[in-house]
Write a protein that holds these residues in place. Structure first.
Motif, PDB file in Angstrom:
ATOM      1  N   THR A  29      -7.774  -6.634   4.908  1.00 53.92           N
ATOM      2  CA  THR A  29      -8.475  -5.983   3.802  1.00 53.92           C
ATOM      3  C   THR A  29      -7.800  -4.664   3.430  1.00 53.92           C
ATOM      4  O   THR A  29      -6.936  -4.170   4.156  1.00 53.92           O
ATOM      5  N   THR A  30      -8.257  -4.098   2.339  1.00 51.72           N
ATOM      6  CA  THR A  30      -7.826  -2.753   1.952  1.00 51.72           C
ATOM      7  C   THR A  30      -8.914  -1.734   2.258  1.00 51.72           C
ATOM      8  O   THR A  30      -8.909  -0.629   1.719  1.00 51.72           O
ATOM      9  N   TRP A  33      -6.763   1.865   5.372  1.00 56.55           N
ATOM     10  CA  TRP A  33      -5.399   2.023   4.884  1.00 56.55           C
ATOM     11  C   TRP A  33      -4.443   2.320   6.019  1.00 56.55           C
ATOM     12  O   TRP A  33      -3.594   3.202   5.933  1.00 56.55           O
ATOM     13  N   ASP A  35      -1.803   0.279   8.938  1.00 56.19           N
ATOM     14  CA  ASP A  35      -1.083  -0.965   9.174  1.00 56.19           C
ATOM     15  C   ASP A  35      -1.065  -1.343  10.650  1.00 56.19           C
ATOM     16  O   ASP A  35      -0.639  -2.431  11.004  1.00 56.19           O
ATOM     17  N   GLU A 125     -11.841   2.035  -1.300  1.00 53.68           N
ATOM     18  CA  GLU A 125     -10.817   1.442  -2.165  1.00 53.68           C
ATOM     19  C   GLU A 125     -11.529   0.955  -3.425  1.00 53.68           C
ATOM     20  O   GLU A 125     -12.529   0.235  -3.350  1.00 53.68           O
ATOM     21  N   ASN A 128     -13.086  -2.472  -4.053  1.00 53.94           N
ATOM     22  CA  ASN A 128     -14.055  -3.008  -3.095  1.00 53.94           C
ATOM     23  C   ASN A 128     -15.458  -2.930  -3.707  1.00 53.94           C
ATOM     24  O   ASN A 128     -16.267  -2.071  -3.364  1.00 53.94           O
ATOM     25  N   GLN A 151      -1.437   2.966  -0.410  1.00 56.75           N
ATOM     26  CA  GLN A 151      -0.666   1.728  -0.554  1.00 56.75           C
ATOM     27  C   GLN A 151      -0.949   0.814   0.621  1.00 56.75           C
ATOM     28  O   GLN A 151      -1.186   1.256   1.741  1.00 56.75           O
ATOM     29  N   LYS A 152      -0.957  -0.455   0.326  1.00 56.83           N
ATOM     30  CA  LYS A 152      -1.111  -1.475   1.356  1.00 56.83           C
ATOM     31  C   LYS A 152      -0.800  -2.822   0.721  1.00 56.83           C
ATOM     32  O   LYS A 152      -1.062  -3.030  -0.471  1.00 56.83           O
ATOM     33  N   PHE A 153      -0.265  -3.727   1.508  1.00 54.31           N
ATOM     34  CA  PHE A 153       0.058  -5.069   1.054  1.00 54.31           C
ATOM     35  C   PHE A 153       0.969  -5.049  -0.179  1.00 54.31           C
ATOM     36  O   PHE A 153       0.862  -5.884  -1.077  1.00 54.31           O
ATOM     37  N   ARG A 155       1.181  -2.887  -2.678  1.00 48.52           N
ATOM     38  CA  ARG A 155       0.664  -2.417  -3.966  1.00 48.52           C
ATOM     39  C   ARG A 155       0.002  -1.052  -3.805  1.00 48.52           C
ATOM     40  O   ARG A 155      -0.390  -0.665  -2.715  1.00 48.52           O
ATOM     41  N   TRP A 156      -0.103  -0.337  -4.925  1.00 52.42           N
ATOM     42  CA  TRP A 156      -0.788   0.948  -4.940  1.00 52.42           C
ATOM     43  C   TRP A 156      -2.288   0.710  -4.908  1.00 52.42           C
ATOM     44  O   TRP A 156      -2.789  -0.246  -5.492  1.00 52.42           O
ATOM     45  N   LEU A 157      -2.994   1.630  -4.252  1.00 50.35           N
ATOM     46  CA  LEU A 157      -4.443   1.531  -4.163  1.00 50.35           C
ATOM     47  C   LEU A 157      -5.092   2.781  -4.765  1.00 50.35           C
ATOM     48  O   LEU A 157      -4.603   3.899  -4.585  1.00 50.35           O
TER      49      LEU A 157
END
Length: 172
Positions: A29-30, A33, A35, A125, A128, A151-153, A155-157
């Motif tokens: 999930t986002t 944040w 990893d 996020e 969500n 950022q995660k996966f 892409r920018w969040l």
């Protein structure tokens, strides 16, 4: 369904399940944040640090199984923010949608009021929608949107901030 749900303070014995819930959020999930996943020892240290500082770590238990957890801690490390906290709430993936997050949030809000805090902040996020709806249901107001701060996966969040004023004090 929360008919047999108990909310109680977390103990070191809960750390392994808390780590599993946390790691699922990290990996899928986002909501978090980070990893890097954690182990039970990390969560014991995290719990002890929070609890030693006077902040709650709560778990939701159903049928002797931890199905979610929540906590709050400092919003910012400066004295002027001492009446404001930021919280987090996470529910095991197979238990989501059954009112556990709501029950944990109600317990956290009650504890924050008992601790004579003034504001509770949620950093969520922006995509969500379920978490934002939950917070709005509890009276949180949207106060800010910070585009592309995370950022995660790949892409920018965007980060949405919501807050709940816990009391009616005119001055600290």
């Amino acid at each position: 369904m929360t008919d047999s749900l108990t909310i109680r303070p977390a103990t070191p014995a809960d750390a392994a399940v808390i780590a599993i819930i946390y790691n699922h959020a990290v990996e899928h999930t986002t909501a978090i944040w980070n990893d890097v996943t954690v182990d039970a020892g990390n969560r014991v240290t995290w719990m002890q640090t929070r609890q030693d500082a006077g902040f709650p770590v709560m778990v939701a238990v159903r049928a002797d199984t931890v199905v979610g957890y929540a906590s709050y801690g400092p919003w910012r490390a400066f004295d002027g923010y001492k009446a404001t906290v930021e919280h987090s709430v996470y529910v095991a993936p197979d238990a989501q949608g059954g009112g556990i997050g709501l029950a944990l949030m109600k317990a956290l809000i009650a504890q924050a009021r008992a601790d004579k805090l003034h504001v509770m902040v949620a950093g969520i996020e922006a995509g969500n929608a379920a978490s934002i709806r939950l917070h709005e249901k509890l009276g949180f107001q949207r106060t800010a949107l910070m585009p592309q701060v995370g950022q995660k996966f790949g892409r920018w969040l965007d980060l949405a901030f919501l807050q709940l004023v816990l009391d009616g004090r005119d001055a600290p």
